[in-house]
Design a protein around this motif. Structure first.
Motif, PDB file in Angstrom:
ATOM      1  N   ALA A 521       0.867  -1.173   0.000  1.00  0.00           N
ATOM      2  CA  ALA A 521       0.000   0.000   0.000  1.00  0.00           C
ATOM      3  C   ALA A 521       0.907   1.227   0.000  1.00  0.00           C
ATOM      4  O   ALA A 521       1.660   1.453   0.946  1.00  0.00           O
ATOM      5  CB  ALA A 521      -0.887  -0.018   1.241  1.00  0.00           C
ATOM      6  N   SER A 522       0.848   2.009  -1.080  1.00  0.00           N
ATOM      7  CA  SER A 522       1.786   3.103  -1.243  1.00  0.00           C
ATOM      8  C   SER A 522       1.226   4.394  -0.658  1.00  0.00           C
ATOM      9  O   SER A 522       0.012   4.613  -0.639  1.00  0.00           O
ATOM     10  CB  SER A 522       2.093   3.299  -2.726  1.00  0.00           C
ATOM     11  N   THR A 523       2.115   5.245  -0.188  1.00  0.00           N
ATOM     12  CA  THR A 523       1.714   6.550   0.357  1.00  0.00           C
ATOM     13  C   THR A 523       2.056   7.648  -0.648  1.00  0.00           C
ATOM     14  O   THR A 523       2.817   7.430  -1.604  1.00  0.00           O
ATOM     15  CB  THR A 523       2.463   6.824   1.667  1.00  0.00           C
ATOM     16  N   ASP A 524       1.503   8.852  -0.418  1.00  0.00           N
ATOM     17  CA  ASP A 524       1.830   9.995  -1.287  1.00  0.00           C
ATOM     18  C   ASP A 524       3.326  10.277  -1.274  1.00  0.00           C
ATOM     19  O   ASP A 524       3.916  10.618  -2.303  1.00  0.00           O
ATOM     20  CB  ASP A 524       1.070  11.241  -0.810  1.00  0.00           C
ATOM     21  N   GLU A 525       3.942  10.128  -0.103  1.00  0.00           N
ATOM     22  CA  GLU A 525       5.384  10.390   0.003  1.00  0.00           C
ATOM     23  C   GLU A 525       6.177   9.416  -0.869  1.00  0.00           C
ATOM     24  O   GLU A 525       7.159   9.800  -1.513  1.00  0.00           O
ATOM     25  CB  GLU A 525       5.831  10.271   1.471  1.00  0.00           C
ATOM     26  N   GLN A 526       5.744   8.149  -0.876  1.00  0.00           N
ATOM     27  CA  GLN A 526       6.457   7.161  -1.698  1.00  0.00           C
ATOM     28  C   GLN A 526       6.247   7.428  -3.180  1.00  0.00           C
ATOM     29  O   GLN A 526       7.162   7.236  -3.986  1.00  0.00           O
ATOM     30  CB  GLN A 526       6.004   5.751  -1.320  1.00  0.00           C
ATOM     31  N   ASP A 527       5.041   7.881  -3.576  1.00  0.00           N
ATOM     32  CA  ASP A 527       4.808   8.254  -4.979  1.00  0.00           C
ATOM     33  C   ASP A 527       5.709   9.422  -5.377  1.00  0.00           C
ATOM     34  O   ASP A 527       6.225   9.479  -6.501  1.00  0.00           O
ATOM     35  CB  ASP A 527       3.339   8.626  -5.200  1.00  0.00           C
ATOM     36  N   ALA A 528       5.890  10.353  -4.455  1.00  0.00           N
ATOM     37  CA  ALA A 528       6.782  11.484  -4.731  1.00  0.00           C
ATOM     38  C   ALA A 528       8.219  10.994  -4.903  1.00  0.00           C
ATOM     39  O   ALA A 528       8.966  11.490  -5.771  1.00  0.00           O
ATOM     40  CB  ALA A 528       6.697  12.503  -3.594  1.00  0.00           C
ATOM     41  N   MET A 529       8.610   9.990  -4.098  1.00  0.00           N
ATOM     42  CA  MET A 529       9.954   9.399  -4.253  1.00  0.00           C
ATOM     43  C   MET A 529      10.096   8.742  -5.618  1.00  0.00           C
ATOM     44  O   MET A 529      11.133   8.856  -6.278  1.00  0.00           O
ATOM     45  CB  MET A 529      10.199   8.369  -3.152  1.00  0.00           C
ATOM     46  N   ASP A 530       9.033   8.018  -6.039  1.00  0.00           N
ATOM     47  CA  ASP A 530       9.058   7.436  -7.390  1.00  0.00           C
ATOM     48  C   ASP A 530       9.284   8.537  -8.421  1.00  0.00           C
ATOM     49  O   ASP A 530      10.023   8.362  -9.402  1.00  0.00           O
ATOM     50  CB  ASP A 530       7.729   6.724  -7.680  1.00  0.00           C
ATOM     51  N   GLY A 531       8.610   9.691  -8.211  1.00  0.00           N
ATOM     52  CA  GLY A 531       8.769  10.817  -9.127  1.00  0.00           C
ATOM     53  C   GLY A 531      10.212  11.275  -9.225  1.00  0.00           C
ATOM     54  O   GLY A 531      10.707  11.579 -10.328  1.00  0.00           O
ATOM     55  N   GLU A 532      10.908  11.316  -8.073  1.00  0.00           N
ATOM     56  CA  GLU A 532      12.324  11.710  -8.083  1.00  0.00           C
ATOM     57  C   GLU A 532      13.154  10.767  -8.958  1.00  0.00           C
ATOM     58  O   GLU A 532      14.008  11.184  -9.739  1.00  0.00           O
ATOM     59  CB  GLU A 532      12.885  11.687  -6.648  1.00  0.00           C
ATOM     60  N   LEU A 533      12.890   9.477  -8.818  1.00  0.00           N
ATOM     61  CA  LEU A 533      13.654   8.483  -9.575  1.00  0.00           C
ATOM     62  C   LEU A 533      13.321   8.558 -11.067  1.00  0.00           C
ATOM     63  O   LEU A 533      14.209   8.496 -11.928  1.00  0.00           O
ATOM     64  CB  LEU A 533      13.353   7.077  -9.037  1.00  0.00           C
ATOM     65  N   VAL A 534      12.020   8.689 -11.398  1.00  0.00           N
ATOM     66  CA  VAL A 534      11.597   8.736 -12.802  1.00  0.00           C
ATOM     67  C   VAL A 534      12.207   9.948 -13.499  1.00  0.00           C
ATOM     68  O   VAL A 534      12.687   9.855 -14.642  1.00  0.00           O
ATOM     69  CB  VAL A 534      10.053   8.759 -12.900  1.00  0.00           C
ATOM     70  N   CYS A 535      12.195  11.100 -12.835  1.00  0.00           N
ATOM     71  CA  CYS A 535      12.776  12.312 -13.434  1.00  0.00           C
ATOM     72  C   CYS A 535      14.231  12.076 -13.827  1.00  0.00           C
ATOM     73  O   CYS A 535      14.674  12.477 -14.918  1.00  0.00           O
ATOM     74  CB  CYS A 535      12.708  13.479 -12.450  1.00  0.00           C
ATOM     75  N   ARG A 536      14.962  11.404 -12.976  1.00  0.00           N
ATOM     76  CA  ARG A 536      16.394  11.188 -13.253  1.00  0.00           C
ATOM     77  C   ARG A 536      16.595  10.265 -14.465  1.00  0.00           C
ATOM     78  O   ARG A 536      17.459  10.501 -15.305  1.00  0.00           O
ATOM     79  CB  ARG A 536      17.073  10.615 -11.998  1.00  0.00           C
ATOM     80  N   VAL A 537      15.782   9.207 -14.542  1.00  0.00           N
ATOM     81  CA  VAL A 537      15.921   8.289 -15.682  1.00  0.00           C
ATOM     82  C   VAL A 537      15.552   8.992 -16.990  1.00  0.00           C
ATOM     83  O   VAL A 537      16.242   8.832 -18.011  1.00  0.00           O
ATOM     84  CB  VAL A 537      15.056   7.030 -15.485  1.00  0.00           C
ATOM     85  N   LEU A 538      14.489   9.794 -16.974  1.00  0.00           N
ATOM     86  CA  LEU A 538      14.082  10.492 -18.200  1.00  0.00           C
ATOM     87  C   LEU A 538      15.119  11.537 -18.611  1.00  0.00           C
ATOM     88  O   LEU A 538      15.364  11.754 -19.814  1.00  0.00           O
ATOM     89  CB  LEU A 538      12.710  11.153 -18.002  1.00  0.00           C
ATOM     90  N   GLN A 539      15.760  12.190 -17.649  1.00  0.00           N
ATOM     91  CA  GLN A 539      16.835  13.132 -17.978  1.00  0.00           C
ATOM     92  C   GLN A 539      18.034  12.404 -18.587  1.00  0.00           C
ATOM     93  O   GLN A 539      18.643  12.890 -19.547  1.00  0.00           O
ATOM     94  CB  GLN A 539      17.250  13.901 -16.717  1.00  0.00           C
TER      95      GLN A 539
END
Length: 995
Positions: A521-539
């Motif tokens: 069960a994911s939290t908003d904070e963990q989704d935000a962490m996923d966002g940090e990782l995704v941004c780096r891969v796309l860059q």
């Protein structure tokens, strides 16, 4: 026995010498041919005995034992019971009087004994099962010297293995019937119930005696005895107790289904203790077998114990594991290490975290296991295939955290991040060493990498904040170094390759932990962490894509595609919450405000890959698969088709891609590989018609136009593949059968999509339907029957398509040439006995449609009618009347399955059976009499009554009401027959009626 003379004996011995010793290929082949002729000669048996009695070489003894094994295994013209008893007794006496035989001769003779025993398990002489006295047979060996004891134990070990082995003898037993596996299971079950526990107990007692004495392991015979005892014990524990035939590749899910009658052995803690004591007291070369036995013991089914007993058993097991971890010297042997990793994995596959934490020494044990795992991961080059089991343990532990209710601390929040960190850092540190020393790169084995990433995806989501912080730190370091190297004129290729390798691992791992969100069960904070990782891969992707005109890294690109696939599963699709913090972070950093903009990134990457990596099959394949997967969701498809890049690709690239691919088919077999992926995209479209996601207006021609395009693609591809010629066996699936399977799936989806009236094609002289169907027939005839069932995906696509054709296009089937009809009927007949229930059920449905069609046509042909049968129906009836044996064989097969097999799809089997009976009433009557007469005299009346009840109230038609009554009767029939036949070893040969 007739004496063939010493000259003949000398010739045979010389041939044996030539077969086993000569280095000249021609001589060896000539000897092999002559010995095959000898095996088939009428006096083979007598000559084999002479070779054993008078032969001067071990090779002639080996030949005799091998030939005798073939003789006792043959099903046509089998040896009489008395002769087989004589051979069994002769072999035992031969082994008892010649202890110094060559090892391979002893082994061949023991194999002969085991084969005779298994095949004769149900043979009686004067009410005595003459081949069931194995323990008595070996007693004289066990009471003698160590050398003889080794022979006795080996006999029991080989016999246990032989009876457990499906592949070895299943098709020697009743090979002239359709279902040999049933008889195999009867033998295995009877052996399990009557002998196996006694053999296991005997083996454990002998092991206790051996461990009680100070074994002199420098003595080769004592060394051999201990090894054979451990093999025997392992064979007993590895027995297929309930007939599941577990594939060893599914090792981590294995439960040992120990019979309840064995409970006493496992409630006695001395059994478990025996193997832990043996592990610590014998040399490391023996330890792998001891650990293999412990793996099986640790995996006994949970229901063997009540809760208190299980807790006690688990406590002893954990204590034993703790002792090994505290004295790890023997684990430096790779085989010991591998088996111990398997043992650790079983701790969680068979026990719950809530049970483990209640074990007295749990805190210390989990610490030791964590340290052992971290050390193992850091030494990545040592026994890499064993890491799977350690990761499996931690994956299961981590997955259990949300559900554990015990008050005792599980301490995984402390140790799981250590395991995650050890895996990630060890993979990154390995890159430089692998490149420097030219070692084999684990990234080359994408299957192994994916398996480990699947496990890490769950482990990494436990204490996800720590995982994410570590990944961000490591990624930023590598990405910065990489960017600096690219901007430096003096950067060495090695340094660039190291950073690309590290980034490849990081991109794979980031994709994996994002995919792991589904487990928690994911939290908003963990989704935000996923966002940090995704941004780096796309860059990073923007950086690497900008360099593709000059250079690219295939492994890094494959990692990117793996990342995109995981991202798509979690954050793109109909069920995703668009208010996710991940999308907010993408908007803040990259300006990607919604899913449509993210999809445009996906499509941009797909187009880039097809442009720059068109000659790289792995990247092209996974890129097209990504496009296929994106097109599955309803909402994402609607957004995709509106993207200008997709419109451009559809309008300008699809046809060019088709043409280039098809022309490349002509140039090279290898170039056929991209085709199945291209075809797979069309299958995806066709499937959407089946689920009504593509709907056309009643007056729209789009359905017809779509089917035309599908037909063109199938026809074009089919004609190309038919020109391939001979394809090597190891490449036949990749180059030929996979594409054919996809063609079958496409055609099935198109025919069952409910978006086109197929009568339109013939009405307007359009040959699209005919072309597709004729291509199907050509492709089908290019496939050997055996391949249809050997390749599961091909089986399922073929039988699914055939089901649609027999249901809706029976006139087409009826119009085919006789040899094609016989091919299709044969494939249905073979499919009825397939192990895959889907295939078997599909065959029942096909057969029902064919039988119903036949019955209707036959009924019409016997009535007065104003219109004659059409030409196809008339010819089809004629063919079936010319070859009644095919339908009769299937009647016999279906009836045998229902009566004698574990029939899991009884309803499906019942549907064609009534039609088969009505079409073959005389044959059914004869078959019924044959089955009744095969029963013991006292059960024949009961069996006859079962058949009477089966047909009670059944009329001579195939109306729904009549069919349903027959299905009900059949259920009762099967119950009554099973009750009647309990404890009966009689059966029926389903081929008797064919002769």
């Amino acid at each position: 026995m007739r004496d063939p003379g010493r000259k003949s004996l000398a010739q045979l011995e010389n041939l044996c010498k030539q077969l086993y010793e000569t280095t000249d290929t021609t001589t060896r082949l000539q000897a092999e041919k002559a010995l095959v002729e000898f095996t088939n000669s009428p006096d083979c048996l007598s000559k084999c005995q002479l070779l054993l009695e008078r032969g001067s070489s071990s090779y002639s003894q080996l030949l005799a034992a091998t030939c005798l094994t073939k003789l006792v295994s043959r099903t046509n013209n089998p040896l009489p019971l008395e002769q087989r008893i004589d051979i069994r007794n002769y072999v035992l006496n031969y082994l008892a009087t010649r202890p110094k035989l060559a090892t391979f001769v002893t082994q061949a003779l023991i194999q002969l004994y085991a084969r005779i025993t298994k095949l004769g398990w149900f043979d009686c002489q004067k009410d005595d099962y003459v081949f069931r006295n194995a323990i008595t047979d070996v007693t004289r060996f066990l009471q003698d010297s160590v050398e003889y004891c080794v022979i006795g134990v080996t006999i029991l070990s080989q016999l246990t293995n032989e009876i457990n082995q499906v592949s070895a003898t299943a098709f020697l037993i009743e090979a002239d019937t359709t279902h040999p596996l049933t008889k195999h299971r009867k033998i295995a079950s009877s052996f399990r119930d009557s002998s196996l526990f006694d053999i296991f107990t005997l083996s454990c007692n002998l092991l206790k005696q051996a461990s009680g004495k100070n074994l002199n392991l420098n003595d080769e015979s004592q060394h051999g005895l201990l090894m054979q005892l451990l093999k025997l014990t392992h064979n007993c524990l590895n027995f297929d107790f309930i007939g599941t035939s577990t594939d060893e590749s599914s090792d981590d899910l294995c439960t040992v289904q120990i019979p309840t009658s064995w409970r006493s052995a496992f409630l006695d803690s001395s059994t478990l203790q025996l193997f832990f004591d043996l592990y610590h007291s014998i040399p490391p070369s023996f330890s792998p077998l001891v650990l293999s036995c412990l793996v099986q013991i640790a995996s006994v089914r949970r229901s063997l114990f009540n809760n208190a007993e299980r807790a006690k058993f688990l406590s002893h097991l954990v204590d034993g594991v703790k002792r090994i971890l505290e004295n790890p010297q023997s684990l430096s042997d790779p085989n010991n290490y591998h088996e111990f990793c398997r043992l650790l994995a079983r701790l969680k596959s068979n026990y719950q975290l809530g049970e483990l934490v209640k074990v007295e020494n749990y805190p210390e044990v989990i610490r030791l296991i964590a340290n052992f795992t971290v050390t193992s991961l850091q030494h990545w080059e040592f026994a890499p295939n064993s890491v799977h089991y350690l990761l499996s343990l931690w994956q299961r532990l981590a997955a259990s955290v949300p559900y554990v209710k015990a008050t005792e601390p599980h301490m995984l929040e402390t140790y799981t991040p250590e395991v995650t960190k050890a895996y990630i850092t060890s993979r990154l540190e390995s890159v430089h060493i692998i490149l420097r020393d030219g070692l084999e790169d684990p990234l080359e084995d994408t299957g192994l990498v994916q398996q480990q990433l699947d496990q890490l995806s769950t482990i990494g989501r436990c204490e996800y904040e720590k995982t994410c912080a570590l990944l961000v730190q490591l990624f930023d370091q590598s990405a910065q170094s990489y960017q600096e190297l690219l901007q430096s004129a003096s950067a060495s290729p090695m340094d660039i390759a190291v950073q690309e390798g590290r980034l490849t691992w990081l991109v794979y791992i980031i994709g994996a932990v994002i995919g792991g969100r589904v487990s928690f069960a994911s939290t908003d904070e963990q989704d935000a962490m996923d966002g940090e990782l995704v941004c780096r891969v796309l860059q990073l992707m923007n950086l690497t894509d900008s360099r593709l005109a000059q250079a690219g890294n295939e492994k890094l690109e494959l990692a990117m595609l793996s990342f995109f696939e995981q991202f798509r599963k979690i954050y793109i699709g109909d069920q995703v919450q668009k208010s996710s913090k991940l999308y907010r972070r993408l908007s803040e950093v990259l300006g990607l405000n919604d899913e449509t903009m993210v999809l445009s990134v996906f499509i941009g990457k797909i187009i880039t890959n097809l442009k720059y990596w068109g000659r790289c099959e792995p990247i092209t394949s996974k890129t097209l698969q990504l496009l296929n997967d994106l097109s599955i969701g309803y909402s994402s498809v609607r957004k995709l088709v509106k993207l200008s890049a997709v419109q451009f690709m559809l309008n300008n690239h699809t046809e060019r891609m088709k043409i280039s691919m098809s022309s490349s088919c002509c140039r090279s077999q290898q170039r056929l590989r991209p085709w199945p992926r291209c075809l797979a995209l069309t299958v995806s479209t066709s499937k959407r018609q089946r689920s009504q996601r593509l709907q056309f207006d009643v007056s729209s021609p789009n359905g017809i136009l779509l089917f035309r395009e599908t037909s063109k693609m199938i026809t074009m591809y089919g004609n190309r593949i038919l020109t391939l010629g001979e394809v090597p066996k190891d490449q036949v699936y990749a180059l030929k059968l996979k594409g054919i399977s996809i063609c079958f799936s496409m055609l099935k989806a198109a025919l069952s999509g409910s978006y086109v009236n197929f009568g339109v094609f013939r009405l307007y002289g359009d040959d699209a339907l005919d072309n597709a169907l004729q291509t199907f027939i050509k492709l089908l005839l290019s496939i050997p029957h055996s391949d249809l069932l050997d390749y599961p995906k091909l089986s399922q696509s073929y039988y699914s398509l055939l089901e649609v054709l027999t249901q809706d296009h029976m006139n087409f089937i009826a119009s085919l040439e006789p040899h094609v009809i016989m091919y299709i009927l044969s494939s249905i007949s073979e499919g009825l006995t397939a192990l895959d229930t889907m295939v078997c059920t599909g065959c029942c449905s096909c057969l029902d449609h064919i039988v119903t069609y036949l019955f209707k046509q036959l009924s019409r042909s016997t009535k007065k009618r104003t219109t004659p049968l059409n030409q196809e129906s008339d010819r089809f009836l004629h063919i079936m009347q010319q070859h009644p044996e095919m339908i009769q064989q299937m009647l016999s097969t279906v009836l045998n399955i229902i009566i004698f097999e574990d029939c899991r799809n009884q309803w499906s089997m019942s549907r064609p059976l009534l039609g088969l009976i009505l079409l073959n009433e005389k044959y059914f009557s004869d078959l019924r009499n044959s089955i009744v007469n095969s029963q013991p005299p006292e059960k024949q009346q009961a069996m006859h009554l079962c058949f009477e009840n089966l047909m009670e109230g059944i009329e001579r038609n195939l109306l729904t009401k009549n069919r349903d009554r027959f299905t009900q009767n059949l259920s009762a029939f099967r119950r009554e027959v099973n009750d009647s036949m309990k404890n009966s070893t009689y059966g029926v040969n389903s081929n008797d009626m064919m002769s």
